[in-house]
Design an enzyme around this catalytic site. Structure first.
Site, short mmCIF file in Angstrom:
data_model
loop_
_atom_site.label_atom_id
_atom_site.label_comp_id
_atom_site.label_asym_id
_atom_site.label_seq_id
_atom_site.Cartn_x
_atom_site.Cartn_y
_atom_site.Cartn_z
N GLY A 1 45.96 52.27 31.36
CA GLY A 1 46.33 53.51 30.66
C GLY A 1 46.19 53.36 29.15
O GLY A 1 45.75 54.28 28.46
N ASP A 2 46.56 52.19 28.64
CA ASP A 2 46.41 51.93 27.21
C ASP A 2 44.93 51.87 26.83
O ASP A 2 44.54 52.34 25.76
CB ASP A 2 47.09 50.60 26.85
CG ASP A 2 48.51 50.53 27.35
OD1 ASP A 2 49.19 51.57 27.33
OD2 ASP A 2 48.94 49.43 27.75
#
Length: 308
Positions: A250-251
């Site tokens: 997600g990062d």
């Protein structure tokens, strides 16, 4: 320059186990320790593709020193504000296809430290075009702290990408960040209702856009992500891959979005980079890592479907 914010960083420790045995000793010889926190995952991925990036946030104690040393060894530009408390540890145990996490709360930040960070943030903003803020707020900072940072970025016409959850996200939305990236669970929490299918996601992002957020991206896991901007909705879906370590994906998506927007690309193209970085990260053992030579070939295989 892309400015990444990590206000509650950590030393991330990843343990690879064939099996996690409860209430007994587990021995592990596959351990990875990295300068962690969601914002630093973003930073590392951007460094992989030679983006102009600078990391900032709050660091303290010997754990903070370890993180700065790791960033120096990776030739990553950083400018952290030092605090009295010790930066935390976070543990991820990979076992039997599962991921079990143990996250420390982290140090408490006092008013003097918060003000010192704001002064440094204002200085770095002048050098930035895009700002990413990722993860939780440390104890001591008000839940409205991201809201304050967004307002300061908007005053200087900087694009602010917010990736957090809970009250910090809800208050941040009120300051109208350029982009937010909730997953379906976080979207359900924001909207106060169950999100069952694509139609529910689309209806929810349309409502969110009415709050003043320019670009809403909802991550859909292996199915890619839905983007909504200026009344246009589209889904970008990656080809299937073998996931090795999904931590930080997600990062990595935020890194890809920032990378595309910093280059002045369209929202659709920026989302393709987000999907590319997020998916490629999942194929690596290391957290917050992509192989630069794989980026463009993979991005060209991403299908974009426009929603009516």
């Amino acid at each position: 320059m892309i400015l990444t914010l990590t206000l509650n960083p950590a030393i991330d420790m990843s343990y690879q186990l064939d099996e996690l045995k409860i209430d007994t000793v587990n021995r592990c010889d596959r351990v990875i320790k990295t300068a962690g926190g969601k914002g630093l995952n973003v930073t590392r991925v951007l460094k992989c593709v030679s983006a102009d990036v600078c990391a900032t946030g709050l660091l303290g104690g010997k754990t903070g020193e370890f993180i700065e040393q790791q960033l120096d060894q990776s030739s990553i530009r950083h400018d952290f504000v030092h605090i009295k408390g010790n930066t935390r540890h976070c543990l991820a145990i990979m076992h039997e296809g599962n991921q079990t996490e143990i996250l420390e709360g982290g140090p408490a930040i006092d008013e003097e430290e918060a003000e010192a960070f704001l002064q440094e943030y204002d200085r770095l903003l002048d050098q930035a075009s895009v700002v990413t803020a990722s993860g939780s707020l440390p104890k001591g900072l008000p839940k409205s702290f991201y809201q304050k940072l967004i307002e300061r970025a908007k005053e200087k016409n900087k694009k602010f990408l917010l990736d957090t959850s809970g009250e910090a996200l809800e208050l941040g939305i009120k300051a109208h960040p350029y982009l937010i990236k909730p997953n379906q669970e976080e979207l359900a929490a924001i909207m106060g209702k169950e999100i069952k299918d694509e139609a529910d996601v689309l209806a929810s992002v349309k409502k969110l856009s009415e709050t003043g957020v320019t670009y809403v991206v909802v991550s859909l896991g292996k199915d890619g992500a839905l983007g909504y901007i200026d009344g246009r909705a589209f889904i970008a879906k990656p080809p299937k891959v073998h996931a090795v370590n999904p931590v930080g994906s997600g990062d990595s998506m935020i890194a890809g979005l920032a990378y595309g927007l910093d280059r002045g690309l369209s929202p659709e193209e920026a989302l393709k980079y987000g999907i590319t970085f997020g998916t490629l990260n999942a194929t690596e053992e290391k957290t917050g890592y992509v192989q630069a030579d794989q980026v463009e070939p993979f991005k060209d295989r991403i299908a974009v479907r426009v929603l009516e």
